[in-house]
Design a protein around this motif. Structure first.
Motif, PDB file in Angstrom:
ATOM      1  N   ASN A  95     -10.120  -3.856  -5.509  1.00  0.00           N
ATOM      2  CA  ASN A  95     -10.083  -4.383  -4.135  1.00  0.00           C
ATOM      3  C   ASN A  95      -8.981  -3.757  -3.283  1.00  0.00           C
ATOM      4  N   VAL A  96      -8.811  -2.467  -3.427  1.00  0.00           N
ATOM      5  CA  VAL A  96      -7.740  -1.775  -2.720  1.00  0.00           C
ATOM      6  C   VAL A  96      -8.089  -1.520  -1.251  1.00  0.00           C
ATOM      7  N   ALA A  97      -9.374  -1.524  -0.936  1.00  0.00           N
ATOM      8  CA  ALA A  97      -9.807  -1.170   0.422  1.00  0.00           C
ATOM      9  C   ALA A  97     -11.026  -2.000   0.803  1.00  0.00           C
ATOM     10  N   THR A  99     -14.012  -2.795   4.400  1.00  0.00           N
ATOM     11  CA  THR A  99     -14.456  -2.582   5.776  1.00  0.00           C
ATOM     12  C   THR A  99     -14.538  -3.942   6.461  1.00  0.00           C
ATOM     13  N   PHE A 100     -14.220  -3.976   7.747  1.00  0.00           N
ATOM     14  CA  PHE A 100     -14.293  -5.211   8.514  1.00  0.00           C
ATOM     15  C   PHE A 100     -15.714  -5.430   9.036  1.00  0.00           C
ATOM     16  N   PRO A 101     -16.079  -6.705   9.295  1.00  0.00           N
ATOM     17  CA  PRO A 101     -17.416  -6.970   9.836  1.00  0.00           C
ATOM     18  C   PRO A 101     -17.552  -6.608  11.306  1.00  0.00           C
ATOM     19  N   ALA A 102     -16.445  -6.388  11.995  1.00  0.00           N
ATOM     20  CA  ALA A 102     -16.476  -6.142  13.442  1.00  0.00           C
ATOM     21  C   ALA A 102     -17.152  -4.810  13.761  1.00  0.00           C
ATOM     22  N   ASP A 103     -18.063  -4.831  14.706  1.00  0.00           N
ATOM     23  CA  ASP A 103     -18.744  -3.601  15.116  1.00  0.00           C
ATOM     24  C   ASP A 103     -17.751  -2.584  15.676  1.00  0.00           C
ATOM     25  N   ASP A 104     -16.710  -3.078  16.353  1.00  0.00           N
ATOM     26  CA  ASP A 104     -15.713  -2.178  16.932  1.00  0.00           C
ATOM     27  C   ASP A 104     -15.034  -1.324  15.857  1.00  0.00           C
ATOM     28  N   LEU A 105     -14.979  -1.854  14.634  1.00  0.00           N
ATOM     29  CA  LEU A 105     -14.258  -1.176  13.560  1.00  0.00           C
ATOM     30  C   LEU A 105     -15.196  -0.594  12.517  1.00  0.00           C
ATOM     31  N   SER A 106     -16.471  -0.491  12.859  1.00  0.00           N
ATOM     32  CA  SER A 106     -17.388   0.169  11.935  1.00  0.00           C
ATOM     33  C   SER A 106     -16.983   1.634  11.818  1.00  0.00           C
ATOM     34  N   GLY A 107     -17.078   2.158  10.643  1.00  0.00           N
ATOM     35  CA  GLY A 107     -16.635   3.534  10.429  1.00  0.00           C
ATOM     36  C   GLY A 107     -15.182   3.637  10.042  1.00  0.00           C
ATOM     37  N   TYR A 108     -14.476   2.493   9.928  1.00  0.00           N
ATOM     38  CA  TYR A 108     -13.070   2.479   9.507  1.00  0.00           C
ATOM     39  C   TYR A 108     -12.930   1.768   8.167  1.00  0.00           C
ATOM     40  N   ILE A 109     -11.958   2.205   7.390  1.00  0.00           N
ATOM     41  CA  ILE A 109     -11.644   1.584   6.098  1.00  0.00           C
ATOM     42  C   ILE A 109     -10.185   1.158   6.120  1.00  0.00           C
ATOM     43  N   ALA A 110      -9.938  -0.102   5.756  1.00  0.00           N
ATOM     44  CA  ALA A 110      -8.572  -0.633   5.689  1.00  0.00           C
ATOM     45  C   ALA A 110      -8.096  -0.658   4.245  1.00  0.00           C
ATOM     46  N   PHE A 111      -6.769  -0.623   4.067  1.00  0.00           N
ATOM     47  CA  PHE A 111      -6.171  -0.594   2.731  1.00  0.00           C
ATOM     48  C   PHE A 111      -5.086  -1.645   2.589  1.00  0.00           C
ATOM     49  N   GLU A 112      -4.952  -2.157   1.351  1.00  0.00           N
ATOM     50  CA  GLU A 112      -3.812  -2.990   1.027  1.00  0.00           C
ATOM     51  C   GLU A 112      -2.545  -2.138   1.051  1.00  0.00           C
ATOM     52  N   TRP A 113      -1.452  -2.751   1.498  1.00  0.00           N
ATOM     53  CA  TRP A 113      -0.146  -2.110   1.374  1.00  0.00           C
ATOM     54  C   TRP A 113       0.594  -2.767   0.226  1.00  0.00           C
ATOM     55  N   PHE A 114       1.641  -3.526   0.524  1.00  0.00           N
ATOM     56  CA  PHE A 114       2.466  -4.048  -0.562  1.00  0.00           C
ATOM     57  C   PHE A 114       2.584  -5.561  -0.562  1.00  0.00           C
ATOM     58  N   ARG A 115       1.942  -6.253   0.384  1.00  0.00           N
ATOM     59  CA  ARG A 115       2.041  -7.708   0.365  1.00  0.00           C
ATOM     60  C   ARG A 115       1.317  -8.272  -0.855  1.00  0.00           C
ATOM     61  N   HIS A 116       0.342  -7.552  -1.381  1.00  0.00           N
ATOM     62  CA  HIS A 116      -0.333  -7.955  -2.605  1.00  0.00           C
ATOM     63  C   HIS A 116       0.058  -6.917  -3.659  1.00  0.00           C
ATOM     64  N   TRP A 117       1.040  -7.295  -4.493  1.00  0.00           N
ATOM     65  CA  TRP A 117       1.647  -6.306  -5.385  1.00  0.00           C
ATOM     66  C   TRP A 117       0.691  -5.779  -6.431  1.00  0.00           C
TER      67      TRP A 117
END
Length: 267
Positions: A95-97, A99-117
Motif C-alpha cells: 500500500n505504498v501508493a 490513486t484518488f477518486p477525484a477526476d481532477d487528479l486522474s492520471g496522478y499517483i500519490a505516495f506514502e511518506w513517513f507518517r506511516h513508518w
C-alpha cells in the motif's frame, strides 16, 4: 479585480480534496532506485489532515515497479480508487501508493511518506535537499527569532526555567514556542528519554521527562541538537509544551492552548 499573476491557485474537488500544482523537483527513492522523479508534482490536502502530500503524473513514476495491492486499505486516503504495492530488488512494500477518486487528479499517483513508518519510500528530495516526515506546506511559515522577553516556566508550582534571552518560534497554526538556553533551565529536574520526533521544518528532536511529583506528561521538554538551517537559532535550546506547563511571558500568565498535541500529551 484582476488576480495577481503569481497568486497561488488552490483547487477543490467534490470529494473534499484541495490540491495545487507544485513547482519543485521531487524525487523518491527505495534504496538506490528512483521510484519517483517529477518536475510537475501536485500538493494534495486531504480532509481533516493538517499536512499535505504529493501526487505525481503517472509518467513520472516507475509504474513497472507497482502492483495492485494484495491487501488494499479500506476507507483510507479519501476513498482512494486503487492501492499499489511496490516491488524493488526482491523487497515488497504494501500500500505504498494509490490513486484518488477525484477526476481532477486522474492520471496522478500519490505516495506514502513517513507518517506511516511501515509503508513508504526511504528517501525524498525537493531539489537537492532531503525532506523528512511529510512534504512541507508552501502556505506555512516557521520563523525562529531571538528575543529579550522575560519567560518563566513552572511545573507543579516550581520554577523550572527563567530567561530573558529566549528564541521564539512562530509556526503557522501552532502557539508560539519559547526556546530557552540550557543555562536558564533546571535540567537537573528532568530525565533524558529515548523518545525522538522529526519535523520537516526543524529537524530531529530529543526529549526529557519531569522527574518530580505531579501529573505531568512524559517528554515535556525537547531540543533540536542539529536543527535545519531555517531554524538554526534554536540549536541546543530547550522548549516546553505550552499545553502542559505554566508559562509566564513579560509578567503575563499565558493560557494553556489546545492544539493537536493536547490529546497525545494526556495519553
Amino acid at each position: 479585480m484582476t488576480s495577481h499573476p503569481f497568486a497561488r491557485t488552490i483547487r477543490s474537488t467534490p470529494e473534499g480534496l484541495l490540491w495545487e500544482p507544485g513547482e519543485r523537483w521531487v524525487r523518491g527513492y527505495k534504496g538506490d532506485v528512483a521510484v519517483v522523479d517529477s518536475r510537475h508534482p501536485v500538493l494534495v490536502w486531504e480532509p481533516g489532515v493538517p499536512v499535505p502530500l504529493y501526487a505525481f503524473p503517472q509518467g513520472d513514476v516507475r509504474t513497472d515497479l507497482l502492483r495492485p495491492a494484495k491487501n488494499p486499505r479500506t476507507g483510507a486516503h479519501s476513498g482512494s480508487r486503487i492501492f499499489y504495492d511496490l516491488d524493488v530488488d526482491g523487497e515488497s512494500v504494501e500500500n505504498v501508493a494509490w490513486t484518488f477518486p477525484a477526476d481532477d487528479l486522474s492520471g496522478y499517483i500519490a505516495f506514502e511518506w513517513f507518517r506511516h513508518w511501515d509503508s513508504g519510500l526511504d528517501h525524498w528530495y525537493e531539489e537537492e535537499e532531503e525532506i523528512f516526515i511529510h512534504p512541507r506546506d508552501p502556505h506555512k511559515r516557521v520563523d525562529a527569532l531571538p528575543s529579550s522577553r522575560h519567560v518563566v516556566v513552572e511545573i507543579a508550582g516550581r520554577v523550572v526555567a527563567d530567561t530573558r534571552r529566549p528564541v521564539l518560534v512562530f509556526e503557522t497554526s501552532l502557539p508560539t514556542r519559547y526556546y530557552i538556553p540550557r543555562e536558564d533551565v533546571r535540567l537537573d529536574l528532568f530525565t533524558a528519554t529515548d523518545h525522538h520526533t522529526g519535523c520537516p521544518y526543524k529537524g530531529t528532536a530529543e526529549y526529557w521527562s519531569w522527574s518530580g511529583a505531579g501529573d505531568v506528561p512524559r517528554n515535556i521538554v525537547w531540543s533540536y541538537p542539529d536543527p535545519l538551517p531555517a531554524v538554526a537559532p534554536v540549536k541546543g535550546l530547550l522548549a516546553f509544551y505550552n499545553e502542559a506547563v505554566d508559562l509566564t511571558v513579560d509578567g503575563e500568565r499565558q493560557e494553556r492552548p489546545v492544539t493537536p498535541f493536547t490529546a497525545s500529551l494526556r495519553a
